[in-house]
Design an enzyme around this catalytic site. Structure first.
Site, PDB file in Angstrom:
ATOM      1  N   TYR A  79      -9.851  15.986   1.714  1.00 23.07           N
ATOM      2  CA  TYR A  79     -10.492  15.390   0.533  1.00 23.07           C
ATOM      3  C   TYR A  79     -11.914  15.901   0.553  1.00 23.07           C
ATOM      4  O   TYR A  79     -12.620  15.709   1.550  1.00 23.07           O
ATOM      5  CB  TYR A  79     -10.484  13.851   0.621  1.00 23.07           C
ATOM      6  CG  TYR A  79      -9.159  13.233   0.257  1.00 23.07           C
ATOM      7  CD1 TYR A  79      -8.488  13.597  -0.899  1.00 23.07           C
ATOM      8  CD2 TYR A  79      -8.599  12.249   1.071  1.00 23.07           C
ATOM      9  CE1 TYR A  79      -7.284  13.016  -1.241  1.00 23.07           C
ATOM     10  CE2 TYR A  79      -7.388  11.661   0.741  1.00 23.07           C
ATOM     11  CZ  TYR A  79      -6.746  12.052  -0.420  1.00 23.07           C
ATOM     12  OH  TYR A  79      -5.548  11.477  -0.754  1.00 23.07           O
ATOM     13  N   ARG A 139      -4.351   0.848  -8.685  1.00 25.77           N
ATOM     14  CA  ARG A 139      -3.141   0.460  -7.956  1.00 25.77           C
ATOM     15  C   ARG A 139      -2.992  -1.059  -7.973  1.00 25.77           C
ATOM     16  O   ARG A 139      -3.670  -1.785  -7.240  1.00 25.77           O
ATOM     17  CB  ARG A 139      -3.197   0.991  -6.524  1.00 25.77           C
ATOM     18  CG  ARG A 139      -3.270   2.510  -6.518  1.00 25.77           C
ATOM     19  CD  ARG A 139      -3.248   3.101  -5.150  1.00 25.77           C
ATOM     20  NE  ARG A 139      -3.468   4.540  -5.218  1.00 25.77           N
ATOM     21  CZ  ARG A 139      -3.815   5.287  -4.189  1.00 25.77           C
ATOM     22  NH1 ARG A 139      -3.970   4.723  -2.999  1.00 25.77           N
ATOM     23  NH2 ARG A 139      -3.998   6.578  -4.338  1.00 25.77           N
ATOM     24  N   LYS A 189      -3.544  20.925  -4.014  1.00 23.22           N
ATOM     25  CA  LYS A 189      -2.506  19.901  -4.215  1.00 23.22           C
ATOM     26  C   LYS A 189      -2.899  19.032  -5.406  1.00 23.22           C
ATOM     27  O   LYS A 189      -4.039  18.542  -5.469  1.00 23.22           O
ATOM     28  CB  LYS A 189      -2.383  19.045  -2.941  1.00 23.22           C
ATOM     29  CG  LYS A 189      -1.390  17.900  -3.014  1.00 23.22           C
ATOM     30  CD  LYS A 189      -1.160  17.326  -1.617  1.00 23.22           C
ATOM     31  CE  LYS A 189      -0.146  16.211  -1.591  1.00 23.22           C
ATOM     32  NZ  LYS A 189      -0.724  14.876  -1.814  1.00 23.22           N
ATOM     33  N   ARG A 211       0.757   7.607  -7.604  1.00 20.52           N
ATOM     34  CA  ARG A 211      -0.247   6.627  -7.163  1.00 20.52           C
ATOM     35  C   ARG A 211      -1.573   6.762  -7.895  1.00 20.52           C
ATOM     36  O   ARG A 211      -2.486   5.975  -7.686  1.00 20.52           O
ATOM     37  CB  ARG A 211      -0.514   6.797  -5.666  1.00 20.52           C
ATOM     38  CG  ARG A 211       0.691   6.491  -4.827  1.00 20.52           C
ATOM     39  CD  ARG A 211       0.555   7.031  -3.419  1.00 20.52           C
ATOM     40  NE  ARG A 211      -0.399   6.351  -2.571  1.00 20.52           N
ATOM     41  CZ  ARG A 211      -0.205   5.189  -1.987  1.00 20.52           C
ATOM     42  NH1 ARG A 211       0.921   4.549  -2.174  1.00 20.52           N
ATOM     43  NH2 ARG A 211      -1.121   4.647  -1.205  1.00 20.52           N
ATOM     44  N   TYR A 251       0.831  -1.208   0.000  1.00 19.54           N
ATOM     45  CA  TYR A 251       0.000   0.000   0.000  1.00 19.54           C
ATOM     46  C   TYR A 251       0.867   1.260   0.000  1.00 19.54           C
ATOM     47  O   TYR A 251       0.580   2.231  -0.693  1.00 19.54           O
ATOM     48  CB  TYR A 251      -0.937   0.009   1.219  1.00 19.54           C
ATOM     49  CG  TYR A 251      -1.879   1.186   1.169  1.00 19.54           C
ATOM     50  CD1 TYR A 251      -2.958   1.210   0.286  1.00 19.54           C
ATOM     51  CD2 TYR A 251      -1.672   2.302   1.974  1.00 19.54           C
ATOM     52  CE1 TYR A 251      -3.788   2.313   0.195  1.00 19.54           C
ATOM     53  CE2 TYR A 251      -2.505   3.415   1.892  1.00 19.54           C
ATOM     54  CZ  TYR A 251      -3.569   3.401   1.005  1.00 19.54           C
ATOM     55  OH  TYR A 251      -4.393   4.507   0.911  1.00 19.54           O
ATOM     56  N   SER A 273      -3.305  14.206   7.387  1.00 22.69           N
ATOM     57  CA  SER A 273      -4.067  13.629   6.285  1.00 22.69           C
ATOM     58  C   SER A 273      -5.540  13.508   6.650  1.00 22.69           C
ATOM     59  O   SER A 273      -5.892  13.211   7.794  1.00 22.69           O
ATOM     60  CB  SER A 273      -3.515  12.239   5.955  1.00 22.69           C
ATOM     61  OG  SER A 273      -4.463  11.509   5.200  1.00 22.69           O
ATOM     62  N   THR A 312      -6.646  18.361  -1.690  1.00 25.36           N
ATOM     63  CA  THR A 312      -6.050  17.432  -2.668  1.00 25.36           C
ATOM     64  C   THR A 312      -7.055  17.164  -3.785  1.00 25.36           C
ATOM     65  O   THR A 312      -8.170  16.700  -3.531  1.00 25.36           O
ATOM     66  CB  THR A 312      -5.618  16.128  -1.979  1.00 25.36           C
ATOM     67  OG1 THR A 312      -4.633  16.461  -1.012  1.00 25.36           O
ATOM     68  CG2 THR A 312      -5.042  15.130  -2.973  1.00 25.36           C
ATOM     69  N   HIS A 366       0.908  12.844  -6.522  1.00 25.00           N
ATOM     70  CA  HIS A 366       0.523  11.896  -5.474  1.00 25.00           C
ATOM     71  C   HIS A 366       1.530  10.740  -5.398  1.00 25.00           C
ATOM     72  O   HIS A 366       1.174   9.599  -5.125  1.00 25.00           O
ATOM     73  CB  HIS A 366      -0.886  11.355  -5.752  1.00 25.00           C
ATOM     74  CG  HIS A 366      -1.715  11.082  -4.523  1.00 25.00           C
ATOM     75  ND1 HIS A 366      -2.680  11.942  -4.063  1.00 25.00           N
ATOM     76  CD2 HIS A 366      -1.719  10.049  -3.663  1.00 25.00           C
ATOM     77  CE1 HIS A 366      -3.254  11.431  -2.986  1.00 25.00           C
ATOM     78  NE2 HIS A 366      -2.682  10.277  -2.711  1.00 25.00           N
ATOM     79  N   ARG A 404       6.971   9.233   1.162  1.00 23.27           N
ATOM     80  CA  ARG A 404       7.251   7.856   1.604  1.00 23.27           C
ATOM     81  C   ARG A 404       8.438   7.716   2.561  1.00 23.27           C
ATOM     82  O   ARG A 404       8.370   6.902   3.486  1.00 23.27           O
ATOM     83  CB  ARG A 404       7.455   6.957   0.380  1.00 23.27           C
ATOM     84  CG  ARG A 404       6.165   6.708  -0.408  1.00 23.27           C
ATOM     85  CD  ARG A 404       6.449   5.805  -1.589  1.00 23.27           C
ATOM     86  NE  ARG A 404       5.283   5.472  -2.368  1.00 23.27           N
ATOM     87  CZ  ARG A 404       4.891   6.134  -3.474  1.00 23.27           C
ATOM     88  NH1 ARG A 404       5.573   7.175  -3.903  1.00 23.27           N
ATOM     89  NH2 ARG A 404       3.826   5.739  -4.141  1.00 23.27           N
TER      90      ARG A 404
HETATM   91  C1  LIG Z   1       0.740   5.506   1.595  1.00 22.83           C
HETATM   92  C2  LIG Z   1       0.432   6.876   1.079  1.00 22.83           C
HETATM   93  C3  LIG Z   1      -0.720   7.510   1.502  1.00 22.83           C
HETATM   94  C4  LIG Z   1      -1.007   8.798   1.064  1.00 22.83           C
HETATM   95  N1  LIG Z   1      -2.113   9.440   1.549  1.00 22.83           N
HETATM   96  C5  LIG Z   1      -2.390  10.692   1.138  1.00 22.83           C
HETATM   97  C6  LIG Z   1      -3.485  11.405   1.684  1.00 22.83           C
HETATM   98  O1  LIG Z   1      -4.187  10.917   2.547  1.00 22.83           O
HETATM   99  N2  LIG Z   1      -3.726  12.645   1.211  1.00 22.83           N
HETATM  100  C7  LIG Z   1      -2.942  13.247   0.250  1.00 22.83           C
HETATM  101  O2  LIG Z   1      -3.195  14.375  -0.152  1.00 22.83           O
HETATM  102  N3  LIG Z   1      -1.873  12.589  -0.254  1.00 22.83           N
HETATM  103  C8  LIG Z   1      -1.579  11.355   0.180  1.00 22.83           C
HETATM  104  N4  LIG Z   1      -0.472  10.714  -0.319  1.00 22.83           N
HETATM  105  C9  LIG Z   1       0.408  11.425  -1.262  1.00 22.83           C
HETATM  106  C10 LIG Z   1       1.467  12.223  -0.510  1.00 22.83           C
HETATM  107  O3  LIG Z   1       0.922  13.334   0.128  1.00 22.83           O
HETATM  108  C11 LIG Z   1       2.561  12.726  -1.466  1.00 22.83           C
HETATM  109  O4  LIG Z   1       1.960  13.447  -2.507  1.00 22.83           O
HETATM  110  C12 LIG Z   1       3.400  11.592  -2.053  1.00 22.83           C
HETATM  111  O5  LIG Z   1       3.694  10.642  -1.059  1.00 22.83           O
HETATM  112  C13 LIG Z   1       4.684  12.132  -2.640  1.00 22.83           C
HETATM  113  O6  LIG Z   1       5.385  11.115  -3.309  1.00 22.83           O
HETATM  114  P1  LIG Z   1       6.651  10.341  -2.690  1.00 22.83           P
HETATM  115  O7  LIG Z   1       6.145   9.632  -1.477  1.00 22.83           O
HETATM  116  O8  LIG Z   1       7.056   9.405  -3.763  1.00 22.83           O
HETATM  117  O9  LIG Z   1       7.683  11.356  -2.365  1.00 22.83           O
HETATM  118  C14 LIG Z   1      -0.155   9.437   0.141  1.00 22.83           C
HETATM  119  C15 LIG Z   1       1.015   8.786  -0.284  1.00 22.83           C
HETATM  120  C16 LIG Z   1       1.317   7.537   0.191  1.00 22.83           C
HETATM  121  C17 LIG Z   1       2.603   6.899  -0.246  1.00 22.83           C
END
Ligand SMILES: Cc1cc2nc3c(=O)[nH]c(=O)nc-3n(C[C@H](O)[C@H](O)[C@H](O)COP(=O)(O)O)c2cc1C
Length: 423
Positions: free
Chosen positions: A154, A189, A295, A322, A48, A130, A180, A319, A374
């Site tokens: 969100y 995914r 975002k 993702r 995940y 978040s 976001t 994101h 991450r």
């Molecule tokens: C496991 C996971 C959960 C995430 N959950 C959210 C979230 O709840 N809200 C959001 O705006 N972005 C979320 N993101 C995106 C992150 O805010 C961010 O844009 C992203 O991790 C950046 O990429 P990187 O981890 O490769 O540096 C999530 C990313 C990951 C990896």
């Protein structure tokens, strides 16, 4: 700031500290950190966090865009004292870093967001709570004292819930709202699909909802669940067990109550609004005085329109790859957005940032700061609060040293001229 500066101080801690019996931090090499985190997590949790959409081409492009840019250092400039601090919405931050909003952190560590909040506060690095957090924002805020935090939203199908979440964020001291926009639908995914694993179905990552009075009322108003016709499978029972455990309240009460399942169903119905348009933004603008950032903006026209509509900042993000496979890398999208916005609002960037040099390159191309994603989730998995602190210290130190070695004594001295032309 000490005489050494944060970079040399951290080096000393690592090299000399370990020789004198000090503790070893989490792996500093990003791949080593990821490998160490993998060992600490279930296959589902690791998939995940690490996974992206489709063939994960966007994740590769994010890295490739950083790799293509090259820093050209300037020499014989006095960089004995360096100032890595930046100003953002009236706050001075120790470096150009914030913690990206990451949902479902309980999959990385049982203390989840709370451990991250403590680490962020210790380093004065803003944490963006978040909307899919595992711990309600008020509990994290309480653990942070006066340290900076923001809230990521969100946009739900219920405007009443949106209003409630934003009101709570204001009340617990969040200093900005990040909306976001790239997740009005969940991306394809592949790793999660192959494991048939979506944490929310097990009651994970919905703490901002189950702690919300509007959401709770919406759950109570919901019709009862239709009677189950099919026999439950082992996977179904396991999901039910996890949900019963994750839901607030005692396990005994939850196993008898329809409430946890009703909450998940309600959450799935309302957590995002694919019909969201520009016309919805004034609703939020009228309800908060906090700065609002968008975002997931990657097109210069969208950036221009956002700024024209009174938005206070942008996060150039895909994101972390993702959501759309084959999406433009954020560092490639940045220059056109910087040009379109023309200094009117600060621009942040994330997706693929793995070290101080990446932050340097983003700043050189016009970002005010970057979001760490991450890597801090991996630090959390490996060593909880301490692991996140290590990751933050390493980013700050690496940035300080990169900046100094490039011949810049402060962030203001970093510009596009710090990079090789034409990359
Ligand atoms: C496991 C996971 C959960 C995430 N959950 C959210 C979230 O709840 N809200 C959001 O705006 N972005 C979320 N993101 C995106 C992150 O805010 C961010 O844009 C992203 O991790 C950046 O990429 P990187 O981890 O490769 O540096 C999530 C990313 C990951 C990896």
């Amino acid at each position: 700031m000490s005489d050494l500066g944060i970079g040399r101080q951290r080096q000393a801690e690592v090299y000399i500290g370990v020789l004198s019996g000090g503790r070893r931090g989490v792996p500093i090499d990003p791949s080593g950190l990821e490998r160490a985190a993998r060992k600490r997590m279930s296959p589902e949790a690791f998939a995940y966090i690490v996974g992206g959409a489709g063939l994960e081409e966007t994740m590769r492009s994010n890295r490739d865009a950083f790799d293509r840019r090259r820093i050209v250092p300037r020499v014989l400039r006095d960089v004995s004292t360096r100032d890595t601090s930046v100003e953002l919405f009236g706050r001075r931050l120790p470096g150009p870093f914030l913690l990206a909003p990451i949902g479902v952190l309980e999959m990385a560590h049982r203390e989840a967001d709370l451990a991250v909040a403590r680490a962020a506060a210790a380093k004065d690095v803003p944490m963006i709570f978040s909307n899919q957090a595992s711990v309600p924002m008020e509990r994290c805020a309480e653990a942070m004292g006066a340290a900076p935090r923001w809230f990521q939203l969100y946009w739900s199908t219920s405007n009443e819930l949106v209003e409630s979440l934003v009101g709570r964020a204001e009340a617990c001291g969040c200093e900005a709202i990040v909306v976001t926009l790239d997740t009005t639908l969940l991306g394809w995914r592949v790793r999660d699909l192959d494991l048939a694993y979506l944490p929310f179905l097990r009651g994970k990552g919905i703490a901002q909802y189950t702690s919300d009075p509007v959401f709770r009322r919406l759950v109570e108003q919901q019709d009862d669940e239709p009677a189950q016709r099919s026999r439950p499978t082992l996977a179904g029972l396991s999901a039910l067990f996890q949900l019963t455990r994750a839901y607030p309240g005692s396990f005994r009460a939850n196993i008898r109550s329809p409430r946890p399942r009703a909450a998940v169903r309600r959450f799935l119905e309302i957590y995002s609004r694919p019909s969201l348009t520009w016309e919805d933004l004034p609703f939020l603008r009228e309800r908060t005085k906090l700065p609002i950032l968008l975002k997931g903006v990657l097109h210069p026209e969208d950036a221009r329109r956002a700024v024209g509509g009174g938005i206070d900042g942008l996060v150039v993000s895909n994101h972390g790859g993702r959501q759309i496979d084959g999406e433009v890398a954020t560092l490639d999208a940045l220059p056109a957005i910087v040009h379109a916005v023309d200094g009117q609002v600060p621009i942040l960037l994330d997706s693929g940032v793995r070290g101080g040099a990446d932050a340097f390159k983003a700043v050189a191309l016009g970002a005010r700061a970057v979001l760490i994603g991450r890597p801090y989730a991996f630090g959390l998995a490996v060593a909880g609060e301490r692991g996140v602190r290590d990751v933050l210290e390493n980013f700050l130190a690496d940035f300080d040293l990169t900046m100094g070695l490039a011949g810049c004594a402060s962030i203001d001295e970093i510009s596009h001229e710090s990079l090789a032309a034409g990359a």
